[in-house]
Write an enzyme that holds these catalytic residues in place. Structure first.
Site, PDB file in Angstrom:
ATOM      1  N   TYR A  46       0.838  -1.205   0.000  1.00 16.56           N
ATOM      2  CA  TYR A  46       0.000   0.000   0.000  1.00 16.56           C
ATOM      3  C   TYR A  46       0.875   1.258   0.000  1.00 16.56           C
ATOM      4  O   TYR A  46       0.705   2.153  -0.833  1.00 16.56           O
ATOM      5  CB  TYR A  46      -0.906  -0.027   1.227  1.00 16.56           C
ATOM      6  CG  TYR A  46      -1.776   1.195   1.412  1.00 16.56           C
ATOM      7  CD1 TYR A  46      -2.979   1.320   0.739  1.00 16.56           C
ATOM      8  CD2 TYR A  46      -1.399   2.214   2.294  1.00 16.56           C
ATOM      9  CE1 TYR A  46      -3.800   2.430   0.923  1.00 16.56           C
ATOM     10  CE2 TYR A  46      -2.210   3.327   2.489  1.00 16.56           C
ATOM     11  CZ  TYR A  46      -3.407   3.430   1.806  1.00 16.56           C
ATOM     12  OH  TYR A  46      -4.210   4.535   1.990  1.00 16.56           O
TER      13      TYR A  46
HETATM   14  N1  LIG Z   1      -9.285   6.423   5.712  1.00 16.12           N
HETATM   15  C1  LIG Z   1      -8.005   6.670   5.915  1.00 16.12           C
HETATM   16  O1  LIG Z   1      -7.518   6.638   7.068  1.00 16.12           O
HETATM   17  C2  LIG Z   1      -7.098   6.962   4.761  1.00 16.12           C
HETATM   18  C3  LIG Z   1      -5.791   7.414   5.047  1.00 16.12           C
HETATM   19  C4  LIG Z   1      -4.934   7.707   3.994  1.00 16.12           C
HETATM   20  C5  LIG Z   1      -5.371   7.557   2.700  1.00 16.12           C
HETATM   21  N2  LIG Z   1      -6.637   7.112   2.439  1.00 16.12           N
HETATM   22  C6  LIG Z   1      -7.048   6.952   1.044  1.00 16.12           C
HETATM   23  O2  LIG Z   1      -8.273   7.619   0.821  1.00 16.12           O
HETATM   24  C7  LIG Z   1      -8.944   6.996  -0.275  1.00 16.12           C
HETATM   25  C8  LIG Z   1     -10.398   6.753   0.111  1.00 16.12           C
HETATM   26  O3  LIG Z   1     -10.441   5.792   1.153  1.00 16.12           O
HETATM   27  P1  LIG Z   1     -11.567   5.745   2.271  1.00 16.12           P
HETATM   28  O4  LIG Z   1     -10.893   5.845   3.561  1.00 16.12           O
HETATM   29  O5  LIG Z   1     -12.664   6.683   1.939  1.00 16.12           O
HETATM   30  O6  LIG Z   1     -12.010   4.223   2.126  1.00 16.12           O
HETATM   31  P2  LIG Z   1     -13.398   3.506   1.795  1.00 16.12           P
HETATM   32  O7  LIG Z   1     -14.500   4.131   2.570  1.00 16.12           O
HETATM   33  O8  LIG Z   1     -13.130   2.052   1.939  1.00 16.12           O
HETATM   34  O9  LIG Z   1     -13.619   3.850   0.260  1.00 16.12           O
HETATM   35  C9  LIG Z   1     -12.851   3.272  -0.758  1.00 16.12           C
HETATM   36  C10 LIG Z   1     -13.539   3.572  -2.084  1.00 16.12           C
HETATM   37  O10 LIG Z   1     -12.730   2.992  -3.134  1.00 16.12           O
HETATM   38  C11 LIG Z   1     -13.575   2.244  -3.978  1.00 16.12           C
HETATM   39  N3  LIG Z   1     -12.888   1.106  -4.566  1.00 16.12           N
HETATM   40  C12 LIG Z   1     -12.095   0.190  -3.937  1.00 16.12           C
HETATM   41  N4  LIG Z   1     -11.692  -0.748  -4.801  1.00 16.12           N
HETATM   42  C13 LIG Z   1     -12.250  -0.436  -6.008  1.00 16.12           C
HETATM   43  C14 LIG Z   1     -12.215  -1.024  -7.288  1.00 16.12           C
HETATM   44  N5  LIG Z   1     -11.539  -2.160  -7.533  1.00 16.12           N
HETATM   45  N6  LIG Z   1     -12.909  -0.455  -8.284  1.00 16.12           N
HETATM   46  C15 LIG Z   1     -13.623   0.684  -8.059  1.00 16.12           C
HETATM   47  N7  LIG Z   1     -13.684   1.304  -6.873  1.00 16.12           N
HETATM   48  C16 LIG Z   1     -13.010   0.748  -5.850  1.00 16.12           C
HETATM   49  C17 LIG Z   1     -14.712   1.754  -3.083  1.00 16.12           C
HETATM   50  O11 LIG Z   1     -15.848   1.498  -3.898  1.00 16.12           O
HETATM   51  P3  LIG Z   1     -16.715   0.134  -3.842  1.00 16.12           P
HETATM   52  O12 LIG Z   1     -16.756  -0.291  -2.420  1.00 16.12           O
HETATM   53  O13 LIG Z   1     -18.027   0.564  -4.418  1.00 16.12           O
HETATM   54  O14 LIG Z   1     -15.960  -0.783  -4.700  1.00 16.12           O
HETATM   55  C18 LIG Z   1     -14.928   2.957  -2.165  1.00 16.12           C
HETATM   56  O15 LIG Z   1     -15.812   3.876  -2.771  1.00 16.12           O
HETATM   57  C19 LIG Z   1      -8.161   5.722  -0.593  1.00 16.12           C
HETATM   58  O16 LIG Z   1      -7.326   5.942  -1.702  1.00 16.12           O
HETATM   59  C20 LIG Z   1      -7.308   5.509   0.654  1.00 16.12           C
HETATM   60  O17 LIG Z   1      -6.122   4.815   0.381  1.00 16.12           O
HETATM   61  C21 LIG Z   1      -7.515   6.818   3.447  1.00 16.12           C
END
Ligand SMILES: NC(=O)c1ccc[n+]([C@@H]2O[C@H](COP(=O)([O-])OP(=O)(O)OC[C@H]3O[C@@H](n4cnc5c(N)ncnc54)[C@H](OP(=O)(O)O)[C@@H]3O)[C@@H](O)[C@H]2O)c1
Length: 249
Positions: free
Chosen positions: A152
């Site tokens: 990651y």
């Molecule tokens: N939350 C944190 O602490 C954190 C920290 C640093 C960075 N980030 C980054 O922020 C971004 C958003 O994450 P989040 O925390 O909001 O997580 P989340 O709630 O799990 O959302 C992830 C999103 O990515 C989509 N996704 C995952 N795999 C996919 C695929 N194969 N095809 C299409 N869509 C896909 C999911 O859609 P479906 O479920 O509909 O497939 C969902 O809408 C990510 O890039 C993550 O790495 C998050």
């Protein structure tokens, strides 16, 4: 003029909140994710009109190509596409010697290559505008990996590096390209959001943060929005850390 934004990972967490912020500010939002029901739920909750959903698996380059062809042919927005938010991401936590190559490939495909493919294929739309925007949602782990997140963290480090290079290549085309580095944000990507000891774990995670609470999706969504607006007009190729101060520890 009506502006449009494509947000990946818009069915949940940071992407869903970002969709809300853009819709509140009069954008047409194109929401991309896999789960059609959740995409519909988010889209139906948005104010304004012209929002569209696209169920696409970013792990499948063919699906990405088909979507781009469809968007360029059908132009499902009023003017052009002015902003692309590459936000979708996955994390598969495991120690390095337990992580399969397949897991590395999947995390690189969804976190990095899908963003590259979408940005490249949709560039004709972005170039139609006098100014347009790409915002990549990377992570603080891009700069400071921790155990069990090597695939990651590496994929996010590459995403951030690509952001910087692309910003230079596209500066004379009027496309500003920036990255956001979230710290720990309360979204379904974390087990503490859903598991049975969730609230205990959540309190522990809060206590680790210098500001004594984990972040919320709104904190990242507002930074993303800022990077597509005139007050950030002299900014490109930068990374913006929004992490409650934890990178300093
Ligand atoms: N939350 C944190 O602490 C954190 C920290 C640093 C960075 N980030 C980054 O922020 C971004 C958003 O994450 P989040 O925390 O909001 O997580 P989340 O709630 O799990 O959302 C992830 C999103 O990515 C989509 N996704 C995952 N795999 C996919 C695929 N194969 N095809 C299409 N869509 C896909 C999911 O859609 P479906 O479920 O509909 O497939 C969902 O809408 C990510 O890039 C993550 O790495 C998050």
């Amino acid at each position: 003029m009506k502006h449009s934004v494509l947000i990946t990972g818009a069915s949940s967490g940071i992407g869903a909140k970002t969709a809300e912020i853009f819709a509140q500010r009069n954008y047409e939002v194109l929401l991309l994710g896999r789960n059609q029901d959740r995409l519909d739920q988010v889209a139906q909750s948005l104010p304004g009109e012209g929002h569209k959903t696209f169920s696409v698996d970013l792990n499948d380059p063919k699906e990405i190509n088909n979507l781009c062809t469809q968007l360029i042919k059908e132009r499902p927005f009023t003017n052009s596409l002015s902003a692309l938010i590459n936000n979708a991401g996955i994390i598969d936590k495991s120690l390095f010697d337990k992580t399969s190559l397949e897991s590395w490939r999947q995390q690189f495909q969804v976190n990095l290559f899908s963003a590259i493919e979408l940005t490249k294929n949709l560039s004709p739309l972005l170039f139609e505008n006098k100014t347009s925007f790409v915002v990549n949602v990377s992570s603080t782990l891009a700069e400071k990996p921790i155990p069990e997140t090597l695939a990651y963290s590496s994929s996010k480090a590459a995403l951030t590096s690509w952001t910087k290079g692309l910003a230079l290549e596209w500066a004379n085309k009027g496309v500003r390209v920036n990255a956001v580095h979230p710290g720990l944000i309360d979204t379904p990507i974390h087990e503490f959001h859903t598991d049975s000891e969730g609230s205990e774990n959540r309190q522990f995670m809060d206590s680790l943060q210098p500001l004594k609470k984990v972040g919320s999706p709104i904190h990242i969504a507002e930074m993303i929005y800022f990077l597509t607006q005139p007050p950030s007009e002299w900014t490109t190729g930068s990374t913006f850390t929004v992490d409650g101060g934890i990178q300093l520890l």
